[in-house]
Structures are given as structure tokens and as C-alpha cells.
Design a protein around this motif. Structure first.
Motif, mmCIF file in Angstrom:
data_model
loop_
_atom_site.group_PDB
_atom_site.id
_atom_site.type_symbol
_atom_site.label_atom_id
_atom_site.label_comp_id
_atom_site.label_asym_id
_atom_site.label_seq_id
_atom_site.Cartn_x
_atom_site.Cartn_y
_atom_site.Cartn_z
ATOM 1 N N GLY A 1 11.462 -12.292 32.106
ATOM 2 C CA GLY A 1 10.183 -11.652 31.794
ATOM 3 C C GLY A 1 9.680 -11.923 30.391
ATOM 4 N N THR A 2 10.432 -12.734 29.605
ATOM 5 C CA THR A 2 9.949 -13.066 28.253
ATOM 6 C C THR A 2 8.720 -13.961 28.360
ATOM 7 N N PRO A 3 7.591 -13.558 27.755
ATOM 8 C CA PRO A 3 6.384 -14.395 27.839
ATOM 9 C C PRO A 3 6.587 -15.734 27.128
ATOM 10 N N PRO A 4 5.849 -16.790 27.550
ATOM 11 C CA PRO A 4 6.045 -18.130 27.001
ATOM 12 C C PRO A 4 5.968 -18.192 25.474
ATOM 13 N N LEU A 5 5.045 -17.445 24.880
ATOM 14 C CA LEU A 5 4.888 -17.510 23.428
ATOM 15 C C LEU A 5 6.128 -16.935 22.729
ATOM 16 N N ALA A 6 6.676 -15.860 23.274
ATOM 17 C CA ALA A 6 7.866 -15.237 22.691
ATOM 18 C C ALA A 6 9.076 -16.158 22.845
ATOM 19 N N ARG A 7 9.135 -16.869 23.976
ATOM 20 C CA ARG A 7 10.202 -17.855 24.189
ATOM 21 C C ARG A 7 10.201 -18.906 23.101
ATOM 22 N N ARG A 8 8.963 -19.429 22.831
ATOM 23 C CA ARG A 8 8.833 -20.482 21.819
ATOM 24 C C ARG A 8 9.195 -19.939 20.450
ATOM 25 N N ALA A 9 8.787 -18.695 20.169
ATOM 26 C CA ALA A 9 9.076 -18.088 18.866
ATOM 27 C C ALA A 9 10.595 -17.955 18.687
ATOM 28 N N ALA A 10 11.287 -17.511 19.762
ATOM 29 C CA ALA A 10 12.745 -17.345 19.671
ATOM 30 C C ALA A 10 13.415 -18.704 19.465
ATOM 31 N N GLU A 11 12.947 -19.692 20.246
ATOM 32 C CA GLU A 11 13.526 -21.032 20.169
ATOM 33 C C GLU A 11 13.398 -21.609 18.757
ATOM 34 N N TRP A 12 12.177 -21.500 18.194
ATOM 35 C CA TRP A 12 11.947 -22.076 16.860
ATOM 36 C C TRP A 12 12.592 -21.245 15.776
ATOM 37 N N GLY A 13 12.646 -19.925 15.988
ATOM 38 C CA GLY A 13 13.333 -19.055 15.024
ATOM 39 C C GLY A 13 14.810 -19.415 14.951
ATOM 40 N N HIS A 14 15.430 -19.636 16.123
ATOM 41 C CA HIS A 14 16.858 -19.982 16.148
ATOM 42 C C HIS A 14 17.089 -21.366 15.532
ATOM 43 N N ARG A 15 16.168 -22.299 15.804
ATOM 44 C CA ARG A 15 16.302 -23.632 15.183
ATOM 45 C C ARG A 15 16.231 -23.535 13.668
ATOM 46 N N LEU A 16 15.297 -22.722 13.191
ATOM 47 C CA LEU A 16 15.146 -22.543 11.742
ATOM 48 C C LEU A 16 16.432 -21.946 11.157
ATOM 49 N N LEU A 17 17.010 -20.968 11.839
ATOM 50 C CA LEU A 17 18.260 -20.369 11.336
ATOM 51 C C LEU A 17 19.374 -21.415 11.267
ATOM 52 N N TYR A 18 19.499 -22.223 12.313
ATOM 53 C CA TYR A 18 20.535 -23.281 12.287
ATOM 54 C C TYR A 18 20.279 -24.247 11.130
ATOM 55 N N ALA A 19 19.008 -24.648 10.938
ATOM 56 C CA ALA A 19 18.703 -25.609 9.868
ATOM 57 C C ALA A 19 19.051 -25.021 8.499
ATOM 58 N N LEU A 20 18.701 -23.738 8.299
ATOM 59 C CA LEU A 20 18.994 -23.115 6.998
ATOM 60 C C LEU A 20 20.495 -22.894 6.813
ATOM 61 N N MET A 21 21.204 -22.569 7.897
ATOM 62 C CA MET A 21 22.665 -22.374 7.794
ATOM 63 C C MET A 21 23.374 -23.680 7.434
ATOM 64 N N LEU A 22 22.787 -24.803 7.831
ATOM 65 C CA LEU A 22 23.356 -26.113 7.457
ATOM 66 C C LEU A 22 22.961 -26.502 6.043
ATOM 67 N N ALA A 23 21.650 -26.360 5.755
ATOM 68 C CA ALA A 23 21.120 -26.891 4.503
ATOM 69 C C ALA A 23 21.586 -26.086 3.284
ATOM 70 N N ALA A 24 21.667 -24.754 3.404
ATOM 71 C CA ALA A 24 22.034 -23.939 2.226
ATOM 72 C C ALA A 24 23.435 -24.312 1.714
ATOM 73 N N PRO A 25 24.470 -24.316 2.577
ATOM 74 C CA PRO A 25 25.793 -24.714 2.073
ATOM 75 C C PRO A 25 25.832 -26.166 1.577
ATOM 76 N N LEU A 26 25.093 -27.071 2.238
ATOM 77 C CA LEU A 26 25.097 -28.475 1.798
ATOM 78 C C LEU A 26 24.564 -28.598 0.363
ATOM 79 N N ALA A 27 23.472 -27.873 0.069
ATOM 80 C CA ALA A 27 22.938 -27.909 -1.297
ATOM 81 C C ALA A 27 23.944 -27.293 -2.274
ATOM 82 N N GLY A 28 24.631 -26.213 -1.825
ATOM 83 C CA GLY A 28 25.672 -25.599 -2.674
ATOM 84 C C GLY A 28 26.780 -26.599 -2.981
ATOM 85 N N MET A 29 27.165 -27.370 -1.962
ATOM 86 C CA MET A 29 28.224 -28.377 -2.157
ATOM 87 C C MET A 29 27.763 -29.466 -3.125
#
Ligand code: HEM
Ligand code: HEM
Length: 161
Positions: free
Chosen positions: A81-109
Motif C-alpha cells: 500500500g506504499t504509494p509510488p512517490l513514497a517508495r521512490r523517497a524511501a529508495e533514494w533515502g536509503h541510497r543516500l544513507l549508504y553513500a554517506l556511510m561509505l563516503a564519511a569513513p573514507l574521507a576520515g581515512m
């Protein structure tokens, strides 16, 4: 590829372990601030490493396991029952979290081991963005559970909605 009905126990365990480690890295970052005339980090050391670096490296290592497991197993569909727009928001939100979880430690290193000074500032920006996006993400999860009552949070705790 057909998608699994639930998050696996490994996915759930890694989600919460990484969230705790990120919080730990966030609350220990002051250890890394360099004051004039002092070159050594103060506070707790884990062997040769400041606690902040040890926690950050643990985030990065567990994240690699999480990404490989996710690529092999996949993740469940959004709750019914998740509307299409909310699906896309969740998908892109999760992608952004993965990208930041990778990039933040890499810059720290790059700052800690490569001695690249501007990477320190980049690291601070990425880590701050990660924590802010994660807080918004947590608020959305609680909203789903408490207001929409669609069992979103239960998918990441008990493994089913
Ligand atoms: C997701 C995990 C991490 C978070 C949330 C995080 C967060 C932060 C924050 C907020 C700062 C403060 C920046 C400042 O005030 O200057 C900082 C500094 C620092 N962190 Fe991290 N960090 C993480 C992982 C790491 C890792 C993996 C390393 C190294 C291997 C690292 C090394 C450093 C260093 C060297 C500084 C000092 C930077 C500078 O002042 O130039 N961090 N971190
Ligand atoms: C630093 C903290 C956090 C980070 C980086 C984070 C990151 C993520 C990511 C990347 C996903 C997507 C999983 C995937 O599709 O592979 C996810 C899912 C999820 N997270 Fe978090 N999370 C954090 C904290 C929290 C907190 C505090 C809560 C609850 C209050 C929460 C609740 C959830 C829920 C319910 C899901 C599943 C959403 C769904 O069924 O589609 N997370 N999280």
C-alpha cells in the motif's frame, strides 16, 4: 530477481550494530580535534588507534559485509500500500544513507592515514550529513510505526511487519 519477504537476521543485526557504531563515532569525534601545540589525540585508545577511528573503521568494515549480503540476498518490497512517490523517497533515502556511510569513513581515512588535510573538513561535512539524514530517517520510521501503524519499524526489529 524475486525479493525476500523480510529483512534477514544478519541485515537486522548489521543495521542496528552500524547505527550504534555511527552514534559512537559521532560522540567521540572531539577526541580528534587538534589543539595548538598538541599533536596526539586524547581520550581512549584502542591499541594504536583513537577510539573514534576504531569505531569509524568498524562502521566501514561492517558496511562492506552489509552491502555484499544485500547484493546477494536483496531486500523486501516496501510495506503493502506504499504509494509510488513514497517508495521512490524511501529508495533514494536509503541510497543516500549508504553513500554517506561509505563516503564519511573514507574521507576520515584519507585524513587519518593519508595525511590529506582538506579531507578532514570533507569528513566533518559528510559525517554531519550522515547523522542528520539518519535522524530524519529514524523520525520517518517512527512516524510509520506510530501514526500510519503499517509495521515498518517491526520489519527492522522482529523481522516482520
Ligand atoms: C561513520 C563514522 C564516522 C563519523 C560519524 C565521524 C565523525 C566525525 C566528526 C563529526 C568529526 C569532527 C570534525 C572536526 O570537528 O574537525 C570527525 C573528525 C575526525 N575523524 Fe571521524 N567519523 C567517522 C569515521 C572516521 C574514520 C573511519 C576515521 C579514520 C580512519 C576518522 C578520522 C577522523 C579524523 C582524523 C578526524 C579529525 C579531522 C580533522 O580535524 O581534520 N573518522 N569525525
Ligand atoms: C545511523 C543510524 C541509521 C542508519 C545509517 C540507517 C540506515 C538504514 C538503511 C540504509 C536502511 C535501508 C536498508 C536496506 O534497504 O538495505 C534502513 C532501513 C530501516 N531503518 Fe535505519 N538507519 C539508522 C537508524 C535507524 C533508527 C534509529 C531507526 C528507528 C527508529 C531505523 C529504522 C529503520 C527501519 C524501520 C528500516 C526498514 C525500512 C523498510 O522496511 O523499508 N533506522 N536504515
Amino acid at each position: 530477481m524475486s525479493r525476500p519477504a523480510t529483512y534477514s537476521r544478519l541485515q537486522i543485526g548489521l543495521h542496528w550494530a552500524i547505527a550504534l557504531l555511527i552514534a559512537g563515532a559521532w560522540f567521540t569525534h572531539e577526541q580528534m580535534e587538534r589543539e595548538p601545540g598538541r599533536s596526539e589525540p586524547d581520550g581512549l585508545m584502542i591499541g594504536p588507534m583513537p577510539l573514534h577511528v576504531a569505531l569509524g573503521l568498524a562502521v566501514f568494515a561492517l558496511l562492506l559485509v552489509r552491502i555484499v549480503h544485500r547484493a546477494m540476498r536483496g531486500v523486501p518490497e516496501p510495506v503493502a500500500g506504499t504509494p509510488p512517490l513514497a517508495r521512490r523517497a524511501a529508495e533514494w533515502g536509503h541510497r543516500l544513507l549508504y553513500a554517506l556511510m561509505l563516503a564519511a569513513p573514507l574521507a576520515g581515512m584519507a585524513r587519518a592515514f593519508g595525511g590529506i588535510e582538506p579531507a578532514g573538513e570533507l569528513h566533518e561535512m559528510l559525517a554531519t550529513a550522515l547523522v542528520l539524514v539518519a535522524l530524519a530517517h529514524a523520525a520517518v520510521a517512527v512516524f510509520h510505526q506510530a501514526v500510519l501503524r503499517d509495521g515498518t519499524l517491526s520489519r527492522m526489529t522482529r523481522g516482520r511487519a
